[in-house]
Enzyme design. Structure first.
Site, mmCIF file in Angstrom:
data_model
loop_
_atom_site.group_PDB
_atom_site.id
_atom_site.type_symbol
_atom_site.label_atom_id
_atom_site.label_comp_id
_atom_site.label_asym_id
_atom_site.label_seq_id
_atom_site.Cartn_x
_atom_site.Cartn_y
_atom_site.Cartn_z
ATOM 1 N N HIS A 344 -3.961 -34.987 -6.787
ATOM 2 C CA HIS A 344 -3.885 -35.091 -5.099
ATOM 3 C C HIS A 344 -2.482 -35.403 -5.016
ATOM 4 C CE1 HIS A 344 -4.541 -36.402 -1.217
ATOM 5 N NE2 HIS A 344 -5.728 -35.761 -0.985
ATOM 6 N N ASP A 400 -13.137 -33.493 -3.376
ATOM 7 C CA ASP A 400 -13.829 -32.197 -3.859
ATOM 8 C C ASP A 400 -14.700 -32.134 -5.101
ATOM 9 O OD1 ASP A 400 -13.188 -30.852 -1.487
ATOM 10 O OD2 ASP A 400 -11.581 -30.310 -2.206
#
Ligand code: ACO
Length: 469
Positions: A344, A400
């Site tokens: 991320h 996700d």
């Protein structure tokens, strides 16, 4: 809250405890001061580190793994609130009272009816389109159903708005005395008119149309894609429950409804991510909120952003079983390939959303052999990646990684994972667009030109020989 969903609340509160324990030694937040423009910051490629505006909507602390909406931590919101309350919170800045919530829900139910849009959508080959492309198209069609932005009448209103803009009145002509009173009176009328004009395509009502409408369209697209007619929403179900019902045609269990609600809350807002930024850039030109949300949907569908959850399931299927994980990972690691659902830009610790979705995936898959197999592969992969990339580069599972397993255990097809993300993120996109428009400045970063600037013009008959760029 329904009695048998208390286990879900316990899972969320356990995730909260884990998050607090694992990051208690990390430094306290930095980016929480008002900005004194112009601001100095270190900017990396992809605008990493750039500060574009102040916000009160949400905060992500990457090192501590915090996600905050309007001051409340994500774990408490998931444990004690509903998606409707959280959408209200993001837009208005405070949690609604019972009366406010009832009125808000009534409005959302009313706005679920997008009959004209669905009829128009059915004239397109939806079964051949990717759901995100169909959703984007549907959002544009909704704009025509709910607004008159492209009508001649609207355009003349926009011209009036521009003509009435304060900046178009030169300072030296500013009236005094009685004329000033008349000017002030007319100015107030103009402001009222501007508010009325903008209400249709950029105001809060449009945001709520979009919140309900995008959910309703997602349900319809899911049905149309498999040759079935859209189902009408059920007034007794929540926003989350209707989402499952209109997509699958089956009434969800209390657990499924609750888990979908938690997932919607987790995905509702997340700082200046790519899709939010895309939506804000469009809004900053004084375009309209329907087209802003369309831009958000377009940005979200990419595999580096919201499209990753679909790829995660493909990846887990490709791995096949948990015994294959170490060898599969080693191969990818050596080739320096990216593992979907990990890493991320902001989080350098566990993404708090993955901390909730991981255990929820485990809970949801315990009864289903196929889903359980995928969950076990995912867990084994998480272990490998965290052991290696977590230690080396602070790469951990992101939102996700587990969301796809949760959705597929509810019978939702993989190509609808990203549309579900979009349904929820409409809350964040629209709240941030509304906030930004209050102090709007058109976005306009610059690129450093590194090409030549002194080339001699080449006539067409001479081109193609010894081309040098
Ligand atoms: N697997 C393996 N290595 C990774 C991963 C990954 N998933 N993510 C980052 N890295 C490595 C990169 O190879 C790079 O290594 P290097 O410094 O040796 O070259 C380093 O970590 C930094 O990676 P960047 O791609 O520069 O990080 P950036 O902040 O630009 O990207 C992103 C963040 C796009 C999320 C990235 O981690 C990624 O591609 N992840 C996989 C796709 C994914 O899961 N996306 C969903 C993100 S969550 C969301 O958008 C809702």
């Amino acid at each position: 809250m329904h009695e048998n969903t208390s286990e879900i609340t316990d899972i969320i509160l356990n995730a909260k405890e884990r998050a607090i324990k694992e990051t208690s030694r990390e430094p306290e937040p930095e980016l929480t001061k008002p900005i004194n423009w112009p601001v100095e910051c270190v900017v990396g490629p992809g605008l990493e580190g750039a500060i574009a505006c102040e916000t009160r909507i949400g905060y992500v602390n990457g090192s501590k793994g915090w996600l905050i909406y309007r001051g409340y931590n994500i774990f408490d919101l998931c444990a004690y609130a509903t998606f409707e309350e959280v959408s209200y919170l993001l837009m208005y800045g405070y949690l609604p009272s019972n009366t406010q919530l009832a009125a808000f829900k009534k409005k959302l139910v009313e706005y679920r009816s997008t009959h004209q849009t669905k009829r128009l959508l059915m004239s397109f080959p939806i079964e051949k389109m990717k759901p995100m492309a169909a959703l984007r198209l549907g959002t544009n069609l909704m704009r025509q159903e709910f607004t008159d932005v492209d009508s001649d009448n609207y355009l003349s209103n926009v011209v009036r708005i521009i003509a009435a803009d304060e900046d178009s009145i030169p300072m030296e002509t500013k009236p005094r005395g009685e004329e000033h009173a008349i000017y002030e009176f007319k100015r107030q009328q103009r402001e009222h008119m501007i508010k009325e004009d903008l209400k249709h395509a950029t105001g809060f009502e449009s945001c709520f149309h979009l919140l309900s409408g995008v959910a309703s369209l997602t349900g319809a697209i899911a049905r149309l894609r498999c040759g079935k007619m859209p189902v009408e929403h059920d007034p007794d179900l929540s926003f989350a429950g209707n989402l499952i019902f209109t997509m699958t045609g089956k009434k969800p269990t209390a657990i499924e409804e609750r888990i979908m609600d938690v997932s919607l809350i987790l995905h509702a807002d997340h700082g200046m991510n790519a899709s939010t930024f895309a939506a804000m850039v469009v809004a900053s030109t004084l375009s309209d909120v329907y087209l802003s949300v369309g831009a958000g949907i377009a940005a979200l569908q990419g595999p580096l952003h919201g499209g990753a959850n679909e790829r995660v399931i493909e990846m887990l299927q490709e791995i096949g079983n948990e015994e294959n994980v170490p060898a599969w990972f080693e191969k990818k690691h050596v080739k320096k390939e990216k593992i979907m659902g990990f890493g991320h830009r902001v989080y350098k610790s566990y993404d708090p959303r993955a901390l909730v979705l991981g255990p929820l995936a485990k809970y949801m898959t315990k009864e289903n052999k196929e889903s359980k197999r995928l969950y076990k592969i995912a867990k084994a992969l998480e272990k490998e990646v965290v052991k290696t990339l977590g230690a080396q580069k602070r790469i951990f599972p992101n939102v996700d990684f587990y969301s796809g397993i949760v959705y597929s255990s509810m019978g939702i097809e993989a190509d609808f994972f990203t549309p579900l993300f979009a349904v929820s993120r409409v809350a964040g996109w629209t709240a941030r667009v509304q906030e930004y428009l209050r102090n709007n400045r058109i976005f306009r970063p610059r690129a450093m030109y590194v090409g030549p600037y002194d080339k001699e013009f080449t006539f067409i008959e001479n081109r193609g020989r010894n081309i040098k760029t």
